[in-house]
Design a protein around this motif. Structure first.
Motif, PDB file in Angstrom:
ATOM      1  N   GLU A  19       0.818  -1.215   0.000  1.00 16.34           N
ATOM      2  CA  GLU A  19       0.000   0.000   0.000  1.00 16.34           C
ATOM      3  C   GLU A  19       0.852   1.265   0.000  1.00 16.34           C
ATOM      4  O   GLU A  19       0.449   2.297  -0.530  1.00 16.34           O
ATOM      5  N   GLN A  20       2.047   1.185   0.586  1.00 24.04           N
ATOM      6  CA  GLN A  20       2.935   2.352   0.662  1.00 24.04           C
ATOM      7  C   GLN A  20       3.881   2.449  -0.537  1.00 24.04           C
ATOM      8  O   GLN A  20       4.580   3.434  -0.695  1.00 24.04           O
ATOM      9  N   PRO A  27      -3.434   0.742  -5.296  1.00 26.47           N
ATOM     10  CA  PRO A  27      -3.206  -0.517  -4.563  1.00 26.47           C
ATOM     11  C   PRO A  27      -4.504  -1.219  -4.161  1.00 26.47           C
ATOM     12  O   PRO A  27      -5.095  -0.906  -3.145  1.00 26.47           O
ATOM     13  N   THR A  28      -4.941  -2.160  -4.996  1.00 30.77           N
ATOM     14  CA  THR A  28      -6.131  -2.951  -4.697  1.00 30.77           C
ATOM     15  C   THR A  28      -5.693  -4.349  -4.291  1.00 30.77           C
ATOM     16  O   THR A  28      -4.543  -4.756  -4.517  1.00 30.77           O
ATOM     17  N   TYR A  32      -2.422  -6.526  -5.505  1.00 30.96           N
ATOM     18  CA  TYR A  32      -1.502  -7.141  -4.540  1.00 30.96           C
ATOM     19  C   TYR A  32      -1.335  -8.632  -4.826  1.00 30.96           C
ATOM     20  O   TYR A  32      -0.220  -9.139  -4.895  1.00 30.96           O
TER      21      TYR A  32
END
Length: 164
Positions: A19-20, A27-28, A32
């Motif tokens: 996410e970062q 970012p889903t 990922y």
């Protein structure tokens, strides 16, 4: 039990790192899982013996083969996805091609599963087998060992849909 907790902590940390990541524009969970499956793809050793399970999307499985493959949720509105049914016929054909990709990843055994009910948005709803299952010749299907008289009858499920 402590090692299981460590695995969960590691997963949470990995998701937080994703996410970062400045390279992750949107970012889903799908992105990922795609990244994780592609990252682990190079580490696959098909000659390695042992109890190993690879969890991946159908897209990530392209070009790979495994002795045993499980395809879960082979259900209407999942395979093919509901959105593809609403859009152009070409999308349904792409979904059919992807389903074929999933089927052909298996070298020895293939397990297809679907459920009769599933939770959607917090509600329990009825689920039905994918229409693509009807396209598999019956002689290519075998019954579950505990139900020797089992005959897959996807037509009955579709008749129920028509009645509802």
């Amino acid at each position: 039990m402590k090692w299981k907790f460590g695995n969960v902590e590691s997963l949470i940390g990995s998701i937080a790192d994703f996410e970062q990541d400045p390279d992750a524009v949107d970012p889903t969970l799908f992105d990922y899982l795609t990244r994780v499956s592609l990252a682990g793809r190079d580490d696959l050793d098909v000659h390695e013996e042992g109890g190993r399970v690879n969890l991946m999307t159908i897209h990530a499985a392209k070009g790979l083969e495994f002795p045993v493959v499980f395809v879960a949720a082979v259900e209407k509105d999942v395979i093919p996805h509901a959105r593809s049914l609403e859009e152009a016929d070409a999308n349904v054909e792409e979904e059919r091609r992807l389903f074929y990709v999933a089927l052909t990843r298996a070298q020895k055994r293939l397990f297809l599963s679907f459920c009769s009910t599933r939770r959607r948005m917090g509600r329990l709803v009825e689920a039905f087998p994918s229409p693509f299952l009807d396209e598999i010749p019956p002689e290519c299907l075998s019954s579950p060992a505990e139900q020797k008289d089992f005959v897959p009858d996807f037509q009955e499920a579709w008749k129920k849909i028509a009645r509802d």
